[in-house]
Design an enzyme around this catalytic site. Structure first.
Site, PDB file in Angstrom:
ATOM      1  N   HIS A 188      -9.328  -2.005  -4.840  1.00 23.28           N
ATOM      2  CA  HIS A 188      -8.228  -2.403  -3.853  1.00 23.28           C
ATOM      3  C   HIS A 188      -7.321  -3.552  -4.570  1.00 23.28           C
ATOM      4  O   HIS A 188      -6.308  -3.102  -4.580  1.00 23.28           O
ATOM      5  CB  HIS A 188      -8.728  -2.859  -2.443  1.00 23.28           C
ATOM      6  CG  HIS A 188      -7.577  -3.142  -1.647  1.00 23.28           C
ATOM      7  ND1 HIS A 188      -7.064  -1.972  -1.056  1.00 23.28           N
ATOM      8  CD2 HIS A 188      -6.911  -4.215  -1.479  1.00 23.28           C
ATOM      9  CE1 HIS A 188      -5.980  -2.433  -0.215  1.00 23.28           C
ATOM     10  NE2 HIS A 188      -5.863  -3.782  -0.748  1.00 23.28           N
TER      11      HIS A 188
ATOM     12  N   ASP B   8      -3.380  -2.652  -5.135  1.00 20.68           N
ATOM     13  CA  ASP B   8      -2.300  -3.838  -4.896  1.00 20.68           C
ATOM     14  C   ASP B   8      -1.547  -3.803  -5.968  1.00 20.68           C
ATOM     15  O   ASP B   8      -0.182  -4.175  -6.081  1.00 20.68           O
ATOM     16  CB  ASP B   8      -3.111  -5.394  -4.277  1.00 20.68           C
ATOM     17  CG  ASP B   8      -3.457  -5.310  -2.845  1.00 20.68           C
ATOM     18  OD1 ASP B   8      -2.785  -4.233  -2.173  1.00 20.68           O
ATOM     19  OD2 ASP B   8      -4.374  -5.943  -2.666  1.00 20.68           O
TER      20      ASP B   8
ATOM     21  N   HIS C  99       0.762  -1.175  -0.018  1.00 19.80           N
ATOM     22  CA  HIS C  99      -0.091   0.021   0.036  1.00 19.80           C
ATOM     23  C   HIS C  99       0.980   1.242  -0.015  1.00 19.80           C
ATOM     24  O   HIS C  99       0.338   2.214  -0.559  1.00 19.80           O
ATOM     25  CB  HIS C  99      -0.916   0.283   1.188  1.00 19.80           C
ATOM     26  CG  HIS C  99      -1.827  -1.124   1.222  1.00 19.80           C
ATOM     27  ND1 HIS C  99      -2.719  -1.675   2.251  1.00 19.80           N
ATOM     28  CD2 HIS C  99      -2.162  -2.016   0.220  1.00 19.80           C
ATOM     29  CE1 HIS C  99      -3.484  -2.793   2.038  1.00 19.80           C
ATOM     30  NE2 HIS C  99      -3.175  -2.917   0.717  1.00 19.80           N
TER      31      HIS C  99
ATOM     32  N   HIS D 109      -1.196 -11.108  -5.244  1.00 18.36           N
ATOM     33  CA  HIS D 109       0.106 -10.539  -5.072  1.00 18.36           C
ATOM     34  C   HIS D 109       1.184 -11.668  -5.907  1.00 18.36           C
ATOM     35  O   HIS D 109       2.035 -10.989  -6.718  1.00 18.36           O
ATOM     36  CB  HIS D 109       0.486 -10.565  -3.913  1.00 18.36           C
ATOM     37  CG  HIS D 109      -0.106  -9.430  -3.017  1.00 18.36           C
ATOM     38  ND1 HIS D 109       0.132  -8.094  -3.265  1.00 18.36           N
ATOM     39  CD2 HIS D 109      -0.922  -9.410  -1.882  1.00 18.36           C
ATOM     40  CE1 HIS D 109      -0.511  -7.547  -2.360  1.00 18.36           C
ATOM     41  NE2 HIS D 109      -1.234  -8.212  -1.636  1.00 18.36           N
TER      42      HIS D 109
HETATM   43 ZN   LIG Z   1      -3.889  -4.646  -0.344  1.00 19.65          ZN
END
Ligand SMILES: [Zn+2]
Length: 290
Positions: free
Chosen positions: A238, A242, A80, A265
């Site tokens: 969001h 990311d 973040h 991720h």
């Molecule tokens: Zn995140």
């Protein structure tokens, strides 16, 4: 945007909070840095105050978050902060932390963006390198897809979130051309989300003890618990946030269109590695400012 000037901040600025996973209190201080310094984390709580460069070559495998390691020093939940720096086009910054995990804050990048804007971003004399994507690239893995394609201007990210009709999180799409204005107005405030049963599992393992349902979006059967959405597609926004933060680990700007479907991720890191390798190996694809 090809040819833009690098930026740092004019003065140091801080954010305090606690780690969502480790519960440890932590203070993050953003310090100005010179041209071509890049984003570097520094663990000021450890002997010798070791530095860890925010580079995809320093990535460590970790569930649900991004962790950087250099030697025996590590720092996690960096995504973040990285998103706020990338979204505001701040290229050179020393990020000092006094704990192994960055603060979760409200689950979004907004507190970081606010602090960095308070530090007054300032242009430097060196140009920022941009990788202009010339070909299509697709990373497909574990029911998720992330692709990178040529695009006429700047960086665009589209995130398609669809966990199926049984999920308590409805299907949604987020699609933004990334610049400091769209980042602040549409992306920075989107919060992390988690399912109620996942919180219970994490707590059973000693994680997230300090986290309440107001610290991030906790999804129950009837939607967010004790909370209201900041946008109808906040979850997709969001995931886009990311992706932006993780992609910045490639170390340059990207001119291209990223399309992501169900990715997380791990896929973002594969994409950042791909771009990093393209920038280093195919120098003809990189616009170097004269
Ligand atoms: Zn995140």
């Amino acid at each position: 945007m090809p040819g833009r000037f690098q930026q740092t901040i004019s003065r140091s600025t801080s954010v305090k909070g606690f780690g969502l996973f480790t519960n440890a209190d932590v203070c993050v201080t953003f310090q100005p840095a010179g041209e071509n310094h890049g984003i570097v984390f520094q663990r000021v709580d450890l002997p010798g105050q070791p530095k860890i460069k925010a580079c995809i070559t320093n990535i460590a495998a970790e569930e649900r978050r991004t962790k950087l390691v250099d030697g025996s020093a590590s720092v996690e939940m960096v995504e973040h902060v990285l998103a706020a720096l990338a979204g505001l086009q701040i290229d050179n910054c020393l990020v000092q932390v006094d704990a192994p995990e960055l603060p979760g804050c409200d689950g979004s990048a907004l507190p970081y963006a606010a602090a960095l804007l308070d530090g007054e971003p300032v242009a430097q004399r060196a140009k920022r390198e941009t990788l202009v994507l010339k070909d299509d690239h697709v990373i497909e893995d574990d029911n998720a897809i992330i692709s990178a394609s040529p695009y006429f201007s700047g960086l665009r990210i589209s995130y398609d979130l669809n966990y199926g009709t049984d999920s308590v999180i409805p299907a949604q799409l987020a699609d933004f051309s990334i610049d400091p204005v769209t980042f602040v107005s549409g992306i920075a405030s989107a919060r992390t989300f988690v399912l109620e049963q996942e919180i219970a599992y994490l707590r059973s393992r000693g994680y997230g003890e300090k986290v309440s349902t107001s610290d991030l979006l906790v999804y129950g059967e009837n939607g967010p618990v004790d909370n209201e959405l900041r946008a109808h597609n906040e979850c997709a926004r969001h995931k886009l946030l990311d992706c932006l933060g993780d992609l910045s680990l490639c170390g340059c700007d990207v001119q291209g269109h990223i399309r992501a479907f169900r990715s997380g991720h791990r896929h973002n890191h594969l994409l950042a590695r791909l771009v990093y390798d393209l920038a280093r190996n195919k120098t003809t694809a990189v616009e170097r400012a004269a």
